[in-house]
Scaffold this active site. Structure first.
Site, PDB file in Angstrom:
ATOM      1  N   LYS A 126       0.871  -1.190   0.000  1.00 31.53           N
ATOM      2  CA  LYS A 126       0.000   0.000   0.000  1.00 31.53           C
ATOM      3  C   LYS A 126       0.895   1.222   0.000  1.00 31.53           C
ATOM      4  O   LYS A 126       2.032   1.165   0.464  1.00 31.53           O
ATOM      5  CB  LYS A 126      -0.855   0.018   1.267  1.00 31.53           C
ATOM      6  CG  LYS A 126      -2.081   0.894   1.150  1.00 31.53           C
ATOM      7  CD  LYS A 126      -3.200   0.127   0.512  1.00 31.53           C
ATOM      8  CE  LYS A 126      -4.407   1.001   0.241  1.00 31.53           C
ATOM      9  NZ  LYS A 126      -5.571   0.167  -0.123  1.00 31.53           N
ATOM     10  N   ASP A 166      -6.781   4.454  -4.639  1.00 34.45           N
ATOM     11  CA  ASP A 166      -7.500   4.309  -3.367  1.00 34.45           C
ATOM     12  C   ASP A 166      -8.135   5.694  -3.158  1.00 34.45           C
ATOM     13  O   ASP A 166      -8.300   6.437  -4.139  1.00 34.45           O
ATOM     14  CB  ASP A 166      -6.521   3.920  -2.241  1.00 34.45           C
ATOM     15  CG  ASP A 166      -7.221   3.447  -0.970  1.00 34.45           C
ATOM     16  OD1 ASP A 166      -7.558   2.261  -0.877  1.00 34.45           O
ATOM     17  OD2 ASP A 166      -7.444   4.268  -0.050  1.00 34.45           O
TER      18      ASP A 166
HETATM   19  O1  2IT Z   1      -8.034  -1.311  -0.887  1.00 33.14           O
HETATM   20  C1  2IT Z   1      -7.881  -1.811  -2.021  1.00 33.14           C
HETATM   21  O2  2IT Z   1      -8.050  -3.017  -2.230  1.00 33.14           O
HETATM   22  C2  2IT Z   1      -7.495  -0.921  -3.116  1.00 33.14           C
HETATM   23  N1  2IT Z   1      -7.296   0.259  -2.869  1.00 33.14           N
HETATM   24  C3  2IT Z   1      -7.315  -1.444  -4.489  1.00 33.14           C
HETATM   25  C4  2IT Z   1      -5.966  -2.045  -4.667  1.00 33.14           C
HETATM   26  C5  2IT Z   1      -5.635  -2.446  -6.077  1.00 33.14           C
HETATM   27  O3  2IT Z   1      -4.457  -2.784  -6.280  1.00 33.14           O
HETATM   28  O4  2IT Z   1      -6.488  -2.427  -6.950  1.00 33.14           O
END
Ligand code: 2IT
Length: 451
Positions: A126, A166
């Site tokens: 993340k 996100d």
């Molecule tokens: O919280 C999540 O699963 C996302 N922000 C999407 C992550 C993604 O790699 O699509």
């Protein structure tokens, strides 16, 4: 003391100043007890839980940028690469003032279990920044994204780490970041980012995937409960991408979303947010970067605005679905929901939207509580579909993507309910999601030796 207790005590001391990270670690490790206790000495010897709770890599960097008035600013950028046992790091980028190391570590930790639950080969990561997009122009957003990528590019790649969006990061921001990434690396490696606009490698259906996936999860759960989305009312929070997708699919299936919210309060629309005009307006509100839900009730007279309040326990609905951000439903909200007696079904969609105290309260009272790491996994699953299409240099149709998403969500529902049963926690989807997610990661880690 048990191994789980020892590790929890160690982390609570070492990461005492990271409340969100501690919250998710406590929740997950406590629910893994039935699995760990079966083979406790072995896991202790391998330091399995110490390795599972420590990010493999953690990058923090300065992001300088210049606003439209020529004023320079500095924000903090992050990328947490938590675990790559089952695939390259994967997870979104959040641009939001509340972002800090604790929030990044909590989101990356959650992401690793979520990604495992999809059944797809993606590890957990993340990133993001404490940058606030509210009120910023397109030019400012572009300059910020370019500066952010000027550092981030060294850590990502199609087989290394693939960020997506996100909160505060949508197709536009991903596009700006990809443009900068391509200039720096000098190659067309579009599998290094997902959530791209369609013309340069985005997958159809990625924009709606999180909300549609959550709705498909509810459909699967409803089969077991003998219910249908048709005729059911839903109270949501947030008004962003996830809330929009869920609202669109719920109304398509004949359900009615009667509430959404923003930082300024909540909006109650008893007629339902169910016309294309109303649903499209959510996108307009997001694109305006005003961060204000009152705009909805200003435009649609069927709706009332309640300033500074949350809808929990104040809006009559069959299902509550928090779609905003972490710790949205607190114990006082949970108690209000219970006192009003509206709904016994909580579908978490945002990451960790319920505090631990509220989760415990709901479970004790016999509520049906679906955890976010299962419910919202459709977003990242579709991101992985995008990576696959980019690697093969072809694109799938909307029908193919939707069919795969549907199947993924149904599998997740059955895997988590089966895992709960297997470990004597029948009906507890929160524990089931942690157990099913961890099972695959632990097997992968064990197979790769101490690393
Ligand atoms: O919280 C999540 O699963 C996302 N922000 C999407 C992550 C993604 O790699 O699509």
């Amino acid at each position: 003391m048990s191994y789980v207790d020892d590790v929890l005590a160690m982390i609570e001391k070492r990461d005492a100043n990271e409340p969100e990270f501690l919250q998710t670690v406590r929740e997950v490790l406590n629910s893994l007890r039935p699995m760990i206790e079966k083979n406790e000495e072995h896991y202790r010897k391998e330091a399995l839980l110490e390795r599972l709770t420590e990010p493999e890599k953690l990058h923090e960097f300065r992001v300088p940028w210049v606003d439209d008035n020529g004023q320079a600013h500095v924000n903090r950028g992050f990328r947490v690469q938590f675990n790559s046992a089952i695939g390259p790091y994967k997870g979104g980028l959040r641009f939001q003032p509340s972002v800090n190391l604790s929030v990044m570590k909590f989101l990356a930790f959650e992401q690793m279990f979520k990604n495992s639950l999809t059944g797809l080969p993606i590890g957990g990561g993340k990133g993001g920044s404490d940058f606030n997009p509210k009120g910023r122009s397109d030019a400012e957003i572009m300059r910020f994204c370019q500066s952010f990528m000027t550092e981030l590019y060294r850590y990502i790649g199609p087989d290394e780490d693939c960020p997506a969006g996100d909160m505060g990061v949508g197709g536009k921001e991903i596009g700006y970041m990809y443009g900068q990434y391509k200039r720096i690396v000098g190659e067309y490696k579009n599998g290094a980012l997902s959530g791209k606009p369609i013309p340069f490698g985005g997958s159809v259906g990625r924009d709606t995937a999180t909300g549609y996936g959550a709705t498909y999860f509810v459909e699967e759960l409803f089969k077991d409960l003998g219910k249908t989305i048709k005729g059911t009312t839903f109270c949501l929070s947030g008004f962003g991408n996830v809330c929009w997708g869920a609202t669109k699919k719920i109304s398509e299936l004949g359900g009615k979303v009667v509430a959404i919210s923003g930082p300024d309060g909540y909006v109650y629309d008893p007629d339902g947010i169910n016309t294309p005009e109303k649903i499209d307006y959510l996108v307009e509100m997001r694109n305006s970067r005003r961060d204000r839900v009152q705009d909805y009730s200003d435009k649609f007279t069927s709706a009332e605005f309640h300033a500074g309040q949350k809808a929990w326990g104040r809006v009559n609905a069959d299902v509550y679905m928090p779609c905003a951000m972490q710790n949205d439903i607190r114990i006082e909200d949970a108690k209000r929901i219970d006192e009003e007696g509206h709904s016994k079904i909580i579908i978490e969609v945002a990451n960790m939207p319920t505090t631990q105290e509220a989760v415990d309260f709901f479970l004790e009272k016999g509520y049906i509580l679906a955890p976010s790491k299962a419910v919202n996994a459709g977003g990242v699953a579709c991101s992985e579909f995008e990576m696959s299409q980019n690697a093969m240099k072809l694109s799938w149709t909307a029908e193919e993507v939707d069919e795969k998403l549907h199947r993924t969500m149904a599998n997740i529902y059955h895997n988590i309910t089966d895992a709960a049963k297997k470990y004597g926690m029948e009906g507890n989807m929160v524990a089931g999601a942690n157990l099913a997610g961890a099972d695959k990661i632990i097997q992968a880690m064990e197979g790769q030796g101490i690393c």
